[in-house]
Design a protein around this motif. Structure first.
Motif, mmCIF file in Angstrom:
data_model
loop_
_atom_site.group_PDB
_atom_site.id
_atom_site.type_symbol
_atom_site.label_atom_id
_atom_site.label_comp_id
_atom_site.label_asym_id
_atom_site.label_seq_id
_atom_site.Cartn_x
_atom_site.Cartn_y
_atom_site.Cartn_z
ATOM 1 N N VAL A 31 0.905 106.507 78.064
ATOM 2 C CA VAL A 31 0.390 105.784 76.890
ATOM 3 C C VAL A 31 -1.059 105.362 77.126
ATOM 4 N N ALA A 32 -1.351 104.843 78.335
ATOM 5 C CA ALA A 32 -2.717 104.418 78.646
ATOM 6 C C ALA A 32 -3.683 105.602 78.629
ATOM 7 N N MET A 33 -3.256 106.736 79.169
ATOM 8 C CA MET A 33 -4.120 107.918 79.200
ATOM 9 C C MET A 33 -4.379 108.444 77.789
ATOM 10 N N ILE A 34 -3.344 108.473 76.966
ATOM 11 C CA ILE A 34 -3.507 108.957 75.592
ATOM 12 C C ILE A 34 -4.431 108.026 74.807
ATOM 13 N N ALA A 35 -4.327 106.726 75.054
ATOM 14 C CA ALA A 35 -5.206 105.770 74.380
ATOM 15 C C ALA A 35 -6.663 106.035 74.733
ATOM 16 N N CYS A 36 -6.934 106.323 75.994
ATOM 17 C CA CYS A 36 -8.307 106.654 76.400
ATOM 18 C C CYS A 36 -8.753 107.976 75.782
ATOM 19 N N ALA A 37 -7.850 108.951 75.777
ATOM 20 C CA ALA A 37 -8.190 110.275 75.249
ATOM 21 C C ALA A 37 -8.483 110.234 73.751
ATOM 22 N N ALA A 38 -7.975 109.223 73.060
ATOM 23 C CA ALA A 38 -8.184 109.128 71.617
ATOM 24 C C ALA A 38 -9.664 108.994 71.261
ATOM 25 N N PHE A 39 -10.483 108.516 72.214
ATOM 26 C CA PHE A 39 -11.916 108.355 71.949
ATOM 27 C C PHE A 39 -12.718 109.607 72.291
ATOM 28 N N ALA A 40 -12.074 110.618 72.861
ATOM 29 C CA ALA A 40 -12.794 111.827 73.256
ATOM 30 C C ALA A 40 -13.522 112.505 72.092
ATOM 31 N N PRO A 41 -12.924 112.586 70.887
ATOM 32 C CA PRO A 41 -13.646 113.242 69.782
ATOM 33 C C PRO A 41 -14.928 112.526 69.369
ATOM 34 N N THR A 42 -15.118 111.267 69.797
ATOM 35 C CA THR A 42 -16.329 110.534 69.409
ATOM 36 C C THR A 42 -17.524 110.883 70.287
ATOM 37 N N LEU A 43 -17.304 111.679 71.356
ATOM 38 C CA LEU A 43 -18.418 112.063 72.224
ATOM 39 C C LEU A 43 -19.330 113.037 71.481
ATOM 40 N N ASN A 44 -20.584 112.680 71.343
ATOM 41 C CA ASN A 44 -21.558 113.515 70.648
ATOM 42 C C ASN A 44 -22.211 114.460 71.646
ATOM 43 N N SER A 45 -21.882 115.743 71.539
ATOM 44 C CA SER A 45 -22.448 116.730 72.466
ATOM 45 C C SER A 45 -23.405 117.677 71.748
ATOM 46 N N ARG A 46 -24.113 117.149 70.755
ATOM 47 C CA ARG A 46 -25.077 117.973 70.017
ATOM 48 C C ARG A 46 -26.436 118.039 70.708
ATOM 49 N N GLY A 47 -26.534 117.427 71.873
ATOM 50 C CA GLY A 47 -27.792 117.469 72.611
ATOM 51 C C GLY A 47 -28.347 116.075 72.834
ATOM 52 N N VAL A 48 -29.280 115.981 73.778
ATOM 53 C CA VAL A 48 -29.918 114.712 74.120
ATOM 54 C C VAL A 48 -31.292 114.669 73.467
ATOM 55 N N PRO A 49 -31.597 113.648 72.675
ATOM 56 C CA PRO A 49 -32.941 113.538 72.087
ATOM 57 C C PRO A 49 -34.001 113.516 73.181
#
Length: 706
Positions: A373-391
């Motif tokens: 449950v704890a791992m899944i809760a952390c994984a829930a934020f994975a889609p919010t990582l913006n990997s479109r590049g670093v300004p």
């Protein structure tokens, strides 16, 4: 034992030690020489098949000479309007650079910003200045300071490359020193021994020297490519992997030494074969995962693949030859002052791990449910990582001069000034292409250029029936808005009939890199997971358990990305990550995470054959808990050393791998995996022999039933 046999037992380790001392002395200096064959030219690492790469190839025909643009910006000291005569003074200042050995062609005249508060000129520099680039920019700045009452800024690709060179300057000594000092300190604290940590460190350094020597020769021959990022990761990867493998072997050797009647030779004869399989399997997962990067279309990913695999192979070679030789020559003295006791129990003596094993054995379902449950809760934020590049203003984590200069340029000129979108099209369609480009939302202007790269709508340079058109974008060249403009620009220009237009330039390169990185993740992730699954099936002789282990390390990666997203945005202040960060994080975390599960479950399997699956799990977890945790802490600290390089990419990789390794070591491997295996019982080992009751258990059951 005969005297001759005793002599041979002493001679072989001594020969191996001498060989490694020779290799270390001969190849060690190459760890500091990789910079000689490294290239930090980012254009060399673009996607092979991307449209922007094709533009680079065609663009060369429009240049008599290769250049590296430096954009000089003047602003008033007080931030207000420039004084009268500043434009003429700035033009004279840069015009005087014409003919200098580091300048290509004539600098452009100084052009004013629409707000009247800044001037801009472009000086084309030789692209092969190398270490002289920083000094050249200092000279350029001194000449530009001849304009009274102004502050001078140097922006553009030349300034960025100079800062990149500075960021990687001294990487060999600094990074290696920090990593080795960190590992040595942890080993001294954990093992309270003097000789063993030094032996492990020396073995890791020898492995790195061998790897760097091989990579140097291959890079010098043009077989592999090396840049600062690959160079830094190689050092950390070899030091971390060699230390991990050495800890596993030395712990097993110590355990065997503790058995009654065991001497150094008998102990090594038992420890080395039993450690060989897990070490080789672990190394194979990492090496093959890195080799899988060869299917990437990004050149820097492909560069890391073979270089990293060479490093892992050298780490394994050192662990299985140099370390056994030293341990056989030193025996119990290697662990001084905490020498192995002859009465040590078979399942280890660490109270903490006996308690952890007891908890898992007593309440497995509660343990794996809570951790899952704890791992899944952390994984829930994975889609919010913006990997479109670093300004651009976040590429460097320190106050890089090029970032401040680019920010100043963007305040006074169109965001894409100095970094236009470069359009290559058929000459008869030049006017139509320029008009279509100018109508695209987000394009400030689009003008054909002449042989000197200056705007020339009436007489553009034509080469092989093609013309070059520079389109200045309204948004900053490194922004998401600019990348969206490139996408719209391509759509519009590809629709122009008989133009065969291609859109490239800095922003297009970033856009193509991002798209390619997304494609690479889709392709490489399943390839790596399949490789790891096959290795686990071969090692553990099971189908259920390997699938379970792969699933848990994948979950660990997702949970790590979730935490990284929160930390990057709310703690470190990053608005995005490099497009390659998720893939690098996946390869390292999944491959290295499986390592610890291999160490654990191979020992559990060994003990289960002798004691049954339930007792085997308890003994295996207790016996390996301390050494695997120590290895995880060492590896995490080693990768964290990448943070000393002041680049966002390195800091992000350092956090993801270090945090992910700790999460895997302390939660996944210690609690989640053992609890799931305990709950599944024999089913975890299906369809292997351990999934069926042994003859002893069958007879016992029959007697009880009778």
């Amino acid at each position: 034992m005969t005297r001759r046999a005793s002599r041979w037992r002493f001679l072989l380790p001594l020969v191996l030690l001498v060989v490694w001392l020779g290799l270390g002395g001969g190849l060690g200096p190459y760890a500091g020489k990789l910079g000689e064959v490294s290239s930090n030219d980012q254009a060399a690492f673009l996607p092979r098949s991307a449209e922007s790469t094709r533009v680079i190839e065609q663009r060369q025909a429009f240049r008599q000479e290769q250049t590296l643009p430096a954009i000089v910006v003047w602003t008033a000291h007080d931030g207000g309007p420039l004084a009268a005569g500043s434009q003429e003074g700035a033009t004279r200042a840069v015009a005087g650079l014409a003919g200098a050995p580091y300048v290509v062609g004539a600098p452009s005249p100084a052009l004013p910003a629409e707000d009247g508060d800044a001037l801009r000129a472009v000086v084309q520099l030789r692209p092969d200045l190398g270490e002289e680039l920083t000094g050249t920019l200092d000279t350029l700045r001194d000449r530009a300071l001849a304009v009274p009452g102004t502050t001078v800024w140097i922006a553009g690709p030349a300034a960025t490359q100079a800062d990149l060179t500075g960021a990687f300057a001294g990487i060999d000594g600094l990074l290696l020193g920090v990593a080795l000092a960190t590992v040595l300190l942890i080993l001294l604290l954990v093992y309270r021994s003097v000789l063993l940590p030094l032996t492990i460190i020396v073995g890791a350094v020898f492995a790195l020297g061998l790897a760097c020597g091989i990579v140097y020769w291959l890079a010098d021959a043009g077989v592999v490519r090396v840049d600062g990022q690959v160079q830094g990761i190689l050092s950390i990867l070899v030091i971390g992997a060699a230390t991990d493998y050495a800890l596993l072997l030395s712990a097993r050797y110590r355990e065997e030494l503790g058995r009654p009647g065991a001497d150094r030779y008998v102990a090594m004869r038992a420890a080395l074969p039993r450690s060989f399989g897990p070490i080789v399997a672990s190394a194979a997962t990492v090496a093959l995962a890195l080799i899988a990067l060869l299917v990437s279309d990004l050149s820097n990913n492909r560069a890391l693949g073979p270089v990293g695999a060479i490093g892992i192979a050298c780490a394994v070679l050192s662990t299985l030859t140099f370390l056994p030789a030293v341990l056989m020559l030193t025996g119990r003295a290697a662990y001084w002052p905490a020498r192995p006791r002859t009465a040590e129990s078979e399942d280890g003596s660490h109270t903490v791990w006996r308690r952890v094993a007891a908890l898992v054995d007593r309440a497995p379902r509660k343990v794996w449910t809570a951790t899952l449950v704890a791992m899944i809760a952390c994984a829930a934020f994975a889609p919010t990582l913006n990997s479109r590049g670093v300004p651009l203003d976040e590429i460097f984590v320190n106050d890089a001069p090029s970032v401040a200069a680019q920010s100043t340029l963007a305040r006074h000129f169109p965001g894409g000034s100095g970094n236009p979108a470069v359009i290559i099209a058929d000459a008869p369609a030049a006017a139509r292409v320029a008009e279509a480009a100018a109508r695209v939302e987000g394009v400030d202007s689009a003008v054909p250029v002449d042989a000197a790269g200056r705007p020339s709508p009436a007489s553009p340079l034509v080469v092989d029936g093609r013309v070059r058109i520079d389109a200045t974008l309204s948004a900053a060249a490194d922004s998401d808005a600019a990348k969206d403009t490139v996408a719209r620009l391509r759509t519009a220009l590809h629709a122009v009939p008989e133009a065969n237009a291609l859109v490239g330039g800095y922003t297009a390169q970033q856009y193509d890199t991002q798209r390619t990185a997304e494609r690479d993740r889709t392709l490489i992730v399943p390839v790596v997971l399949t490789i790891i699954l096959l290795i686990l099936v071969a090692l553990l002789r099971s189908l259920v358990l390997p699938a379970l282990l792969v699933a848990t390390v994948a979950l660990n990666f997702a949970a790590t990305l979730g935490i990284a997203s929160l930390v990057f945005e709310h703690v470190l202040g990053f608005t995005g990550t490099d497009a390659s960060v998720p893939l690098y994080g996946f390869v390292f975390l999944v491959a290295l995470g499986v390592d610890y599960n291999i160490f654990l479950m191979s020992r559990v399997r060994e003990e289960s054959v002798r004691h049954g699956v339930r007792e085997g799990l308890r003994i295996g977890l207790t016996a390996t808990g301390g050494v695997i945790t120590s290895a995880g802490v060492v590896l995490a600290a080693t990768f964290a050393a990448l943070g000393v390089i002041p680049l966002a990419f390195m800091v992000q990789i350092a956090f993801i791998v270090a945090f992910g390794v700790l999460l895997d070591t302390l939660v996944v491997r210690s609690l989640l995996v053992p609890a799931l295996v305990r709950d599944l019982g024999r089913r975890a080992w299906w369809p292997g022999p351990l999934s069926r009751p042994s003859e002893k258990e069958t007879r016992t059951g029959a007697l009880v039933g009778g």
